[in-house]
Enzyme design. Sequence first.
Site, mmCIF file in Angstrom:
data_model
loop_
_atom_site.group_PDB
_atom_site.id
_atom_site.type_symbol
_atom_site.label_atom_id
_atom_site.label_comp_id
_atom_site.label_asym_id
_atom_site.label_seq_id
_atom_site.Cartn_x
_atom_site.Cartn_y
_atom_site.Cartn_z
ATOM 1 N N CYS A 60 53.161 36.253 2.604
ATOM 2 C CA CYS A 60 51.953 36.439 1.816
ATOM 3 C C CYS A 60 50.803 36.658 2.790
ATOM 4 O O CYS A 60 50.508 35.794 3.596
ATOM 5 C CB CYS A 60 51.701 35.208 0.958
ATOM 6 S SG CYS A 60 50.367 35.484 -0.194
ATOM 7 N N THR A 62 53.256 13.678 27.521
ATOM 8 C CA THR A 62 54.277 12.644 27.323
ATOM 9 C C THR A 62 55.343 13.156 26.367
ATOM 10 O O THR A 62 55.017 13.757 25.339
ATOM 11 C CB THR A 62 53.620 11.365 26.761
ATOM 12 O OG1 THR A 62 52.627 10.952 27.697
ATOM 13 C CG2 THR A 62 54.641 10.249 26.564
ATOM 14 N N HIS A 96 64.790 21.958 14.548
ATOM 15 C CA HIS A 96 64.916 21.866 13.084
ATOM 16 C C HIS A 96 65.768 22.964 12.466
ATOM 17 O O HIS A 96 65.978 22.963 11.255
ATOM 18 C CB HIS A 96 63.533 21.772 12.426
ATOM 19 C CG HIS A 96 62.730 23.027 12.358
ATOM 20 N ND1 HIS A 96 62.509 23.689 11.180
ATOM 21 C CD2 HIS A 96 62.091 23.729 13.314
ATOM 22 C CE1 HIS A 96 61.740 24.746 11.408
ATOM 23 N NE2 HIS A 96 61.480 24.789 12.695
ATOM 24 N N GLN A 140 67.934 31.011 15.983
ATOM 25 C CA GLN A 140 68.847 31.112 14.833
ATOM 26 C C GLN A 140 70.302 31.259 15.258
ATOM 27 O O GLN A 140 71.180 31.417 14.406
ATOM 28 C CB GLN A 140 68.442 32.288 13.936
ATOM 29 C CG GLN A 140 67.078 32.112 13.293
ATOM 30 C CD GLN A 140 67.059 31.029 12.205
ATOM 31 O OE1 GLN A 140 68.105 30.498 11.800
ATOM 32 N NE2 GLN A 140 65.884 30.688 11.731
#
Length: 388
Positions: free
Chosen positions: A322, A233, A197, A175
């Site tokens: 959750c 790979t 991402h 982060q």
Amino acid sequence: MHRVYFDNNASTPVLPEVFEAMRPHFGEHFGNASSIHHHGQETRAAVERARESVANLLGCRASEIVFTSGGTEGDNLAIFGLTKPGDHIITSTIEHHAVLNSCKQLEASGCEVTYVPVDGHCLVDPDDVRRALRKNTKLITIMMANNETGVLQQVEEIAKIAAEADVYFHTDAVQAAGKVPINVKQIGCDLLSISGHKMHAPQGVGALYVLKGTILQPMLYGGSHERSRRAGTENVPGIVALGKAAELAQNALQNGEVAEMAAMRDQIESAILNEIEATYLNGKGAPRVPNTTNICFDYIDGEALVIALDLKGLAVSTGAACSSGAIEPSHVLTAMGLSPDRARASLRFSLGKQNTPEEVDFALSLVPATVARLRELSPVYNKEAVSN
Ligand SMILES: Cc1ncc(COP(=O)(O)O)c(C=O)c1O
């Protein structure tokens, strides 16, 4: 429906330049980087350019970068790659589950783990890390920036403590990458993980910095890819994308883009705290990454607020998880001393490069009214009690 996305700590959109960089590797540049013919060499060159770019972002040598499938793998490789039964590991109570659950697994296989606490600002006291050291301490793993609050730890201090004790230091910088400058040599860490991402590259790619000379036990067995530290790979499109994203992140830190993001975050934060009563900033006063704010809205169920805002087109999140059908309050916020109710009443707004001032205005046009409506429905909200 107009939709605004302020959940960039969960995942960021792939930037158009990043997508363009990876696109040829789904088509004409398809070779295996281990092949010696033209197609292979072309791919190898692209992978090595990406490695240089990631190394540039982190301030290390290209040979010290191991490409992984993301932050979780980087954290696991660092932790399991360095430890064996009988070792002692120091971590913190606010780590991501990629670290916490790796440490739980180590405990199950005969390691000892110390979880150092944080204070009310989400900060680890480096002296607690020093005090936790034992003769058999092998590794300290403490995150650079927390995913829920954005609070930055004193990693340079912790690295010094590790170096004095001759203990490895790994930091999860998933982060932090692209949001604050990172120089692994200046930090003094032995290992540092990042994830594509969270910085506008795709999901499923990441990198681990490994200081030259550090012997890591691999987690995957196969070919001698990544200098035998990570067999398999290479995910070439992902790696090329990560390289491009690292280059753009480096530029954004220098050309004022990150500062603009900080200004938008500050605007959201101060408008909410000033306009809505009984709201509190989690991590107040601590150094934070410039894109994240985590705010407690008393008398609100955070999940209900996330859903109500989503129905109006604004995506934000709670840190709640959750588990077995029940909403568990965030382990980070409760570790900071928040009651379970306050932890459940907290929301994270996290910005990315694609966000605009107009989107901030849109969010601020929704949040106060939505909070007011939910509080009116709340049996525990007594407006008079709040304003008195
Ligand atoms: C601090 C931190 N570490 C590790 C991870 C895991 O990264 P990835 O999703 O790439 O496995 C995340 C993702 O949320 C994170 O926020």
